[in-house]
Design an enzyme around this catalytic site. Sequence first.
Site, PDB file in Angstrom:
ATOM      1  N   LYS A 262      42.150  24.640  65.800  1.00 29.82           N
ATOM      2  CA  LYS A 262      41.413  26.243  65.968  1.00 29.82           C
ATOM      3  C   LYS A 262      42.333  27.145  64.562  1.00 29.82           C
ATOM      4  O   LYS A 262      43.758  26.612  64.048  1.00 29.82           O
ATOM      5  CB  LYS A 262      41.896  26.566  67.104  1.00 29.82           C
ATOM      6  CG  LYS A 262      40.906  26.454  68.180  1.00 29.82           C
ATOM      7  CD  LYS A 262      41.658  27.107  69.666  1.00 29.82           C
ATOM      8  CE  LYS A 262      40.262  26.586  70.733  1.00 29.82           C
ATOM      9  NZ  LYS A 262      40.806  27.636  71.849  1.00 29.82           N
TER      10      LYS A 262
ATOM     11  N   SER B  82      39.630  33.905  74.511  1.00 30.27           N
ATOM     12  CA  SER B  82      41.729  34.732  73.309  1.00 30.27           C
ATOM     13  C   SER B  82      39.918  35.320  72.545  1.00 30.27           C
ATOM     14  O   SER B  82      40.765  36.280  71.715  1.00 30.27           O
ATOM     15  CB  SER B  82      42.074  33.604  73.361  1.00 30.27           C
ATOM     16  OG  SER B  82      42.159  32.877  74.727  1.00 30.27           O
TER      17      SER B  82
ATOM     18  N   HIS C 154      44.030  32.817  81.647  1.00 23.73           N
ATOM     19  CA  HIS C 154      44.968  32.269  82.531  1.00 23.73           C
ATOM     20  C   HIS C 154      45.668  32.907  83.355  1.00 23.73           C
ATOM     21  O   HIS C 154      45.900  31.647  84.013  1.00 23.73           O
ATOM     22  CB  HIS C 154      45.249  32.083  80.895  1.00 23.73           C
ATOM     23  CG  HIS C 154      44.859  31.619  79.092  1.00 23.73           C
ATOM     24  ND1 HIS C 154      44.416  32.559  78.301  1.00 23.73           N
ATOM     25  CD2 HIS C 154      44.284  30.425  79.379  1.00 23.73           C
ATOM     26  CE1 HIS C 154      44.249  31.495  77.300  1.00 23.73           C
ATOM     27  NE2 HIS C 154      43.526  30.029  78.277  1.00 23.73           N
TER      28      HIS C 154
ATOM     29  N   ARG D 183      35.124  27.953  83.276  1.00 31.05           N
ATOM     30  CA  ARG D 183      34.772  29.456  83.528  1.00 31.05           C
ATOM     31  C   ARG D 183      33.028  29.711  83.720  1.00 31.05           C
ATOM     32  O   ARG D 183      32.403  29.922  84.633  1.00 31.05           O
ATOM     33  CB  ARG D 183      35.139  30.160  82.467  1.00 31.05           C
ATOM     34  CG  ARG D 183      36.370  30.852  81.711  1.00 31.05           C
ATOM     35  CD  ARG D 183      36.727  31.125  80.492  1.00 31.05           C
ATOM     36  NE  ARG D 183      35.752  30.240  79.243  1.00 31.05           N
ATOM     37  CZ  ARG D 183      36.124  30.650  78.045  1.00 31.05           C
ATOM     38  NH1 ARG D 183      36.343  31.667  77.269  1.00 31.05           N
ATOM     39  NH2 ARG D 183      36.530  29.463  76.897  1.00 31.05           N
TER      40      ARG D 183
END
Length: 167
Positions: A50, A137, A25, A99
């Site tokens: 989430k 994460s 990030h 990514r």
Amino acid sequence: MPDPDMFNEITAIYPGSFDPATLGHLDIIERASRLFPRVLISLSEGSNSKQFAFSVQERLEMLDRIVAPFDNVTATSFSGLLTRYARQEGSMVLIRGLRAISDFEYEFQMASMNKYLANEIETIFMMTSPRYHYLSSSIVKEIARLKGDIAGLVPPELRDDIEAKFK
Ligand code: COA
């Protein structure tokens, strides 16, 4: 022809969950800060499905610390629709990091839906630097939980907080 001066006024929003923010990030934050005059790193307070390890306050406080060195970057939080928040802030640019191919489908759906909701707002994708392609994460949390070394994965100023969370 757009007025060239308008580029001096663009506010870009980099939205996310940042649970927690990683070096991946930070890589996007650094690069976005060089491209746009004003950048908001905007934490969604959690309308997605989430389960978060860190509270909104904890995540925002961590974001505050990592954006402190950048004069034109501010950490914020928002609830509700991202496009509504972007309009409130006068922002016409959303930034997302990509990514790998696996990110594409989700990002494509989100960008298309945001375009449907607010046609004037553009999503700009930045390729995550190759050294962070493997990072997420969730992986950071898993390694911290298993007492592995997260030093090369997260901004140094967040390391103690993340390790403390999984003590
Ligand atoms: N480097 C490393 N990791 C990265 C990365 C990068 N450059 N870019 C993304 N990731 C990883 C994150 O670590 C995270 O990993 P995880 O799945 O293990 O937690 C994952 O990719 C995505 O997280 P993040 O970038 O923090 O964003 P998100 O996908 O959780 O954020 C919102 C989604 C907040 C932007 C979206 O849910 C939203 O806009 N919500 C508001 C409500 C709304 O408007 N909904 C309609 C949207 S169409």
